[in-house]
Structure formats: C-alpha cells, structure tokens
Enzyme design. Structure first.
Site, PDB file in Angstrom:
ATOM      1  N   ASP A 162       0.814  -1.206   0.000  1.00  0.00           N
ATOM      2  CA  ASP A 162       0.000   0.000   0.000  1.00  0.00           C
ATOM      3  C   ASP A 162       0.859   1.272   0.000  1.00  0.00           C
ATOM      4  O   ASP A 162       0.725   2.120   0.868  1.00  0.00           O
ATOM      5  CB  ASP A 162      -0.915  -0.053   1.244  1.00  0.00           C
ATOM      6  CG  ASP A 162      -1.841   1.135   1.340  1.00  0.00           C
ATOM      7  OD1 ASP A 162      -2.353   1.571   0.296  1.00  0.00           O
ATOM      8  OD2 ASP A 162      -2.043   1.642   2.465  1.00  0.00           O
ATOM      9  N   GLU A 415       3.716  -7.906   7.443  1.00  0.00           N
ATOM     10  CA  GLU A 415       2.424  -8.527   7.123  1.00  0.00           C
ATOM     11  C   GLU A 415       2.485  -9.632   6.078  1.00  0.00           C
ATOM     12  O   GLU A 415       1.661  -9.682   5.167  1.00  0.00           O
ATOM     13  CB  GLU A 415       1.403  -7.463   6.698  1.00  0.00           C
ATOM     14  CG  GLU A 415       1.091  -6.475   7.803  1.00  0.00           C
ATOM     15  CD  GLU A 415      -0.182  -5.667   7.534  1.00  0.00           C
ATOM     16  OE1 GLU A 415      -0.639  -5.649   6.390  1.00  0.00           O
ATOM     17  OE2 GLU A 415      -0.704  -5.078   8.492  1.00  0.00           O
ATOM     18  N   TYR A 470      -6.240  -2.883  12.949  1.00  0.00           N
ATOM     19  CA  TYR A 470      -7.082  -1.763  12.513  1.00  0.00           C
ATOM     20  C   TYR A 470      -8.502  -1.865  13.059  1.00  0.00           C
ATOM     21  O   TYR A 470      -9.469  -1.720  12.323  1.00  0.00           O
ATOM     22  CB  TYR A 470      -7.040  -1.660  10.973  1.00  0.00           C
ATOM     23  CG  TYR A 470      -5.714  -1.079  10.534  1.00  0.00           C
ATOM     24  CD1 TYR A 470      -5.507   0.298  10.572  1.00  0.00           C
ATOM     25  CD2 TYR A 470      -4.648  -1.901  10.169  1.00  0.00           C
ATOM     26  CE1 TYR A 470      -4.283   0.847  10.219  1.00  0.00           C
ATOM     27  CE2 TYR A 470      -3.420  -1.355   9.821  1.00  0.00           C
ATOM     28  CZ  TYR A 470      -3.252   0.017   9.846  1.00  0.00           C
ATOM     29  OH  TYR A 470      -2.040   0.575   9.515  1.00  0.00           O
ATOM     30  N   GLU A 506       1.250  -0.935  14.050  1.00  0.00           N
ATOM     31  CA  GLU A 506       0.352  -0.079  13.259  1.00  0.00           C
ATOM     32  C   GLU A 506      -1.022  -0.074  13.900  1.00  0.00           C
ATOM     33  O   GLU A 506      -1.544  -1.130  14.267  1.00  0.00           O
ATOM     34  CB  GLU A 506       0.202  -0.582  11.807  1.00  0.00           C
ATOM     35  CG  GLU A 506       1.420  -0.391  10.943  1.00  0.00           C
ATOM     36  CD  GLU A 506       1.209  -0.843   9.495  1.00  0.00           C
ATOM     37  OE1 GLU A 506       0.041  -0.901   9.038  1.00  0.00           O
ATOM     38  OE2 GLU A 506       2.220  -1.152   8.843  1.00  0.00           O
TER      39      GLU A 506
HETATM   40  C1  GCB Z   1      -1.198  -2.136   6.727  1.00  0.00           C
HETATM   41  C2  GCB Z   1       0.099  -2.025   6.003  1.00  0.00           C
HETATM   42  C3  GCB Z   1       0.383  -0.603   5.569  1.00  0.00           C
HETATM   43  C4  GCB Z   1      -0.887   0.045   5.033  1.00  0.00           C
HETATM   44  C5  GCB Z   1      -1.908   0.082   6.156  1.00  0.00           C
HETATM   45  C6  GCB Z   1      -3.229   0.707   5.723  1.00  0.00           C
HETATM   46  O1  GCB Z   1      -1.453  -3.050   7.446  1.00  0.00           O
HETATM   47  O2  GCB Z   1       1.177  -2.538   6.720  1.00  0.00           O
HETATM   48  O3  GCB Z   1       1.390  -0.619   4.596  1.00  0.00           O
HETATM   49  O4  GCB Z   1      -0.653   1.327   4.526  1.00  0.00           O
HETATM   50  O5  GCB Z   1      -2.168  -1.211   6.574  1.00  0.00           O
HETATM   51  O6  GCB Z   1      -3.408   1.905   5.884  1.00  0.00           O
HETATM   52  O7  GCB Z   1      -4.070  -0.020   5.196  1.00  0.00           O
END
Ligand code: GCB
Length: 594
Positions: A162, A415, A470, A506
């Site tokens: 991403d 990941e 997330y 993250e």
């Molecule tokens: C993740 C990735 C990261 C993305 C992020 C997202 O898990 O490691 O590279 O930018 O999510 O914002 O979706």
C-alpha cells in the site's frame, strides 16, 4: 559495507545533481547499447529523486521497465594511484552500471547500497561517462514482489503493498577514493557492565598483506578513552557514557591500517554508541531498563521528490517527532537512507529496521484488491527465487546497519502470510540467517490481522510480537465500543499465548484534514483522535504492550484506488507535514509536560 567518508587517507565526491535521463519502456537501450555514447534525446532529471512525479505525464508516473541515467564528470589527476570506488546509496529496484563502455556493477534490491571498484576504468585528469539503467519491475522473485500484466492498453505493474511504486536513483551517488591497501569493513558490538562499557571490534582489510591495525576510541570531547592493537579486540571504557533513548551519545572509533614499515596506510572513523538490547519476559530492555516504544511507522515520501532523500525533509520529520514526543519509529516498509540512521544515532531516536519484504500475502491482496486468489507461497508465486532475494536483502541490511546504536530490532517482513505451514517453512531459514548474522539484536516480523493470536505459525520464531491492527477502521469502522473490546481481547490473547513483549506496530484511521463531526464518523479529524485515544486506553491496560507506533507519521502516496483518496490519509500529519487534530492529542499523551 562502509559509507564513503573523508579521512586523512580518503576523499569523496558527490555525483548528485542533474543527470541526463530517458525512459525506455520497450527495452531499446539494452539492444542498442545506450551506454556507449550520449543518451539519445534525454531530458534532465534530478538525483536523488524518484522520477515519477517530476514530469506531469502519466506515462512517466506509471512507467514500467527501464529508465536510463547518465552523467559526465572529470576525475582529478591526483587520484591516479588511489583506489577509486563508484557507490550508489540506492537504485530502486535494480540497476546495471557502466563506466564508459564497461559494465562495472549490477544490483538487485531498491533500498541498499552497492558499489564497484572503478580504478582501472577511469581516465584520470579527464572526462568520464557513467550510465545507469534502473529497472522498476516487481516480479515473483523480487523483494517486494509483484507481477507485470499485459493489458490491451500496455504493460501494467501489479503489486500487493500500500504505497506507490516510486523508482529511480533515490539516494546519493558517490565517487570516493581509498588507498590500495584499505580498511574494508568494521564491526562493533557493545556491552555494559555497571559503569564500564565494552566495545568488541573487528576491522577487515583488503590488499594489505602484512599490515597491522590500531584502534583509538575517543569520547565526544575528543579525549582518548581506550586504544587497541590488532584486527580484532575488546576495548573497555571506564565510566562510560552510554547511548540511550533521548541521549545519542557517540564515541569515535578511529581505525588505522598500518603498513609493515610503520606508516599509516588508511584510516576510517566509525561512530560507536555503547548500549545493550535485550528481551526479557514481556519487557524490551535498553541498557537494562524497560523501554516503551512511542512513535510511528513512517515512509520516505513527499510531494515532487517521491522517495528521493532530502535532508531538509528528514530534519523536519525528526523535529516533528520530537515535538510530538516520539522516541522511536519503524523503517516501514524498507531500509531508509543511511543519513536517517546517522541522525537517529546522534539524537537518541530508537529504530526498528525493516527489510523491503512487504506484500508477501496474497490473501490480503486478493481480499483488498478483489483479485484472483493465488497461493502466497508456491513455485508459481512467491517461491525459491523470492526467498533468495529476501535472504540477500537481510544480508545487505545487516551489513549496512549493524553498527547503528539506534537500531535495536530487525523486522524481516511486514504482514506476510503467517498462518500456513508454507509460511513457516519460508521463514524459518530467514530467522536463522538473521540471528547468525547478528546475534546481538532481537529479530521479529510484523504480523497481519489475518493471522491472529493462536493461528500465527511464525510468531513463535520471533523474539517480540509485532502486530498491525485496525480495530475501528477495517474492523468495526465507526464503532469504537466494539473495536475497544475486540482489541483488548486480542492483545490479551497474544500476551498469554506468547509471553513476549508486544509492540503494536500499526493502528490508525484515514483522516481528511478539515473534516469534522460531533459523533464518531470515519475520515474526520475527531474520529482519528478518538480512535487513537481508545487504543491508548487499551494499551495501558495490557502489561505486555511495550510499544505504540501509530500508522502513519504523515499521509503518503499510493497507487490510485477506490479506497484511497489521493493516497493513504492515516497520517497524524498531512503529506506536507501540517498537524491534524490527532497530532495535538497524541502530543498530550507522549509529552504531558509540554
Ligand atoms: C497495513 C500495512 C500498511 C498500510 C496500512 C493501511 O497493514 O502494513 O502498509 O498502509 O495497513 O493503511 O491499510
């Protein structure tokens, strides 16, 4: 691999600036031998920079294939008799280099340096031509992986990560001298025993039969605190001033290569921060003290220059991290410029150093991108070719960064698929190799939400648990109560299952600066604030959590897509580094006294 430096015996010269440049989507240049003369119909291109955003043309931005760079320079006549090396701090993702008509280097991997001894290929006191072809294609055997699709509209690069696939000469290009008998490498490993520091050193030399080695360690004021003889040895430093988070104290190790007659053949200065790193139970210890990681996953990314290194942006980013109270960051998702690690060393900023192994997960890519489901690890997809490239990426990362006190933890992938036996088989030798190369630092990888606690088969191999989660964004968007319960349950499951420190590498929410709402509404500044606060409440309740790295420090470019609005907007700062509301909220947590 030692960085070029000026010393009593060495000289360096930057080749940065405007180079002749030309895209070559059809691969004509290799057939025609474009290195044999001036590039046909070039335009000018800055080095260092990504080329993609310099020209307002989608054919440049989305170019797939070769890009040619060329420059002409004069070499001083006085360099005759020295060994002269041409070094690229990075060429993304692969390169071949000619000096005049001679191929002098080829390199795979976009974020680690490579060099060539060009002594015999240069005209001294005269003009020389360097031509570089930089390839940006990602394949099943590259790190990161991808594939090129033939479509009716032309070739299109597909990849599983991403951030935008920027390419070009992203970092500086150097020409430097060493004496023919020279120091080739230095390794330092430090220790602490009460108030006494230790520095175990090894100095490798080349072209120097019968030479001896002398080392002198000086403190920051220049006073000699220890000295040694021999290519390897142990120095002790009474009343040592350790390197520590927030206190980037550095000693200077001067290594001298001494010719059989006693004269100095070569000298090199290596910075040394004396510190220890250890994982004990659920604690991450630096100098024996529990360390709590506060900071970000970042990107090397900005408008116009893309991934091109820029000192102004770098210093600004570090100043903003200090302003907000960050003590650490992860080099997501590739090794950053060496200038960045030097800065972190000098300022006591802690670094999780990551390889470019991102996107080794077709379950995730298929899910997000709606593509066909292919197995991640197989002979047709990510197989032996990728694993060899991955091993090489680890070797080059450790070789480049082993002496940085700021680097406390290797992250060998972001990941990847990690819940299958194939994943376990793929990763076992990579962990073993990393530990063999550097027994002094913990090793980990970053786990994805598709392989939760209890299902991940790779975490067991790691010294720490690093997870990207997330909740409140991809899971339960807009529902922070549900997100809070799920996050806490998962963190507790990791804590009980692994008994290791957990760093949440993250967490975050896309946020459009200027958008507000009284109720929890994804994309608003208020929601980003509340989502981060929710995470912090949970982290404070789970003892094994020793780190919080928000995704992301700043907004960054991605390829176009229906779930990205002009890039990824999870920054706490905008792409031009203006604070969103979350920046002030995070600062209140990380710097309560400010
Ligand atoms: C993740 C990735 C990261 C993305 C992020 C997202 O898990 O490691 O590279 O930018 O999510 O914002 O979706």
């Amino acid at each position: 691999m030692l960085r070029p430096q000026d010393s009593a015996t060495r000289e360096r010269r930057s080749l940065d600036g405007l180079w002749a440049f030309r895209l070559d989507p059809g691969g004509a240049g290799r057939a025609a031998g474009w290195w044999r003369g001036p590039l046909p119909e070039p335009r000018e291109m800055p080095v260092p920079a990504s080329y993609n955003d310099i020209v307002p043309d989608i054919a440049v931005r989305d170019h797939v294939g070769d890009a040619w760079y060329q420059t002409v320079f004069r070499v001083p006549a006085r360099w005759h008799g020295e060994r002269v090396v041409l070094r690229f701090d990075a060429a993304t993702h692969r390169a071949a280099v000619w000096v005049g008509d001679t191929l002098v280097a080829e390199h795979e991997g976009g974020y680690t340096p490579f060099e060539a001894d060009v002594t015999r290929h240069l005209a001294y006191g005269a003009e020389n031509r360097v031509t570089v072809v930089v390839g940006n294609e990602l394949t099943w055997s590259s790190i990161p992986p991808g594939y090129v699709e033939d479509t009716p509209a032309g070739r299109r690069q597909q990849y599983f990560h991403d951030f935008f696939n920027y390419a070009g000469l992203h970092r500086s290009v150097w020409l430097y001298t060493t004496p023919p008998a020279h120091i080739a490498d230095i390794t330092v490993v430090t220790g602490l025993d009460g108030a006494t520091g230790t520095v175990r050193y090894a100095v490798a030399s080349e072209g120097a039969p019968g030479h001896g080695v002398r080392v002198t360690l000086r403190d920051a004021e220049g006073a000699v605190v220890a000295a040694g003889e021999g290519a390897e040895g142990l120095l002790t430093v009474p009343d040592v001033h350790p390197w520590a988070p927030g206190d980037g104290y550095l000693y200077d190790l001067e290594a001298t290569l001494v010719a059989p007659g006693g004269e100095v053949a070569d000298t090199y200065h290596q910075s040394v921060g004396v510190r220890t790193v250890e994982v004990r139970g659920t604690r991450f210890l630096i100098n024996g003290e529990p360390f709590h990681f506060r900071g970000f996953g970042k990107h090397e990314d900005s408008a116009v220059r893309g991934k091109g290194h820029d000192d102004a942006l770098m210093v600004h980013d570090f100043e903003l991290m200090e302003w907000i109270g960050a003590n650490s960051f992860r080099t997501s998702h590739y090794p950053y410029a060496e200038e960045v690690l030097d800065y972190a060393d000098r300022h006591g900023v802690v670094v999780i150093d990551e390889t470019a192994a991102v996107g080794l997960n077709l379950g995730l890519a298929g899910g997000i991108m709606g593509g066909a489901k292919l197995p991640t690890f197989s002979a047709e997809t990510i197989g032996e070719g990728a694993r060899q490239a991955h091993l090489q990426a680890i070797r080059e990362l450790v070789a480049r960064d082993k002496n940085h006190p700021s680097v406390v933890l290797w992250s060998i992938a972001n990941e990847p698929e990690s819940h299958t036996p194939e994943a376990r088989a793929y990763f076992e030798p990579l962990f073993a190799e990393t530990r063999k190369l550097d027994p002094s630092r913990p090793v980990g990888f970053v786990n994805v939400m598709l392989a939760p606690a209890g299902e991940c088969l790779v975490s067991e191999l790691a010294d720490v648990v690093m997870i990207n989660r997330y909740y409140g964004w991809y899971v339960s968007p807009g529902d922070l109560a549900a997100a809070e319960a799920a996050l806490e349950a998962e963190l507790r499951a990791w804590a009980e299952g692994q008994g290791k420190p957990i760093i949440v590498t993250e967490y975050g929410a896309d946020t459009l600066a200027g958008l507000h709402s009284a109720v929890d509404m994804p994309w608003t500044e208020d929601y980003q604030v509340r989502l981060l606060e929710m995470h912090h409440r949970v982290f404070d309740r789970v003892d094994a959590v020793v780190g919080e790295h928000i995704w992301n420090f700043a907004d960054f470019a991605t390829r176009p897509g229906f779930f990205r609005v002009d890039g990824n907007k999870k920054g706490v700062f905008t792409r031009d580094r203006r604070p969103k509301a979350a920046a002030f909220a995070v600062r209140r947590r990380w710097r309560p006294d400010a």
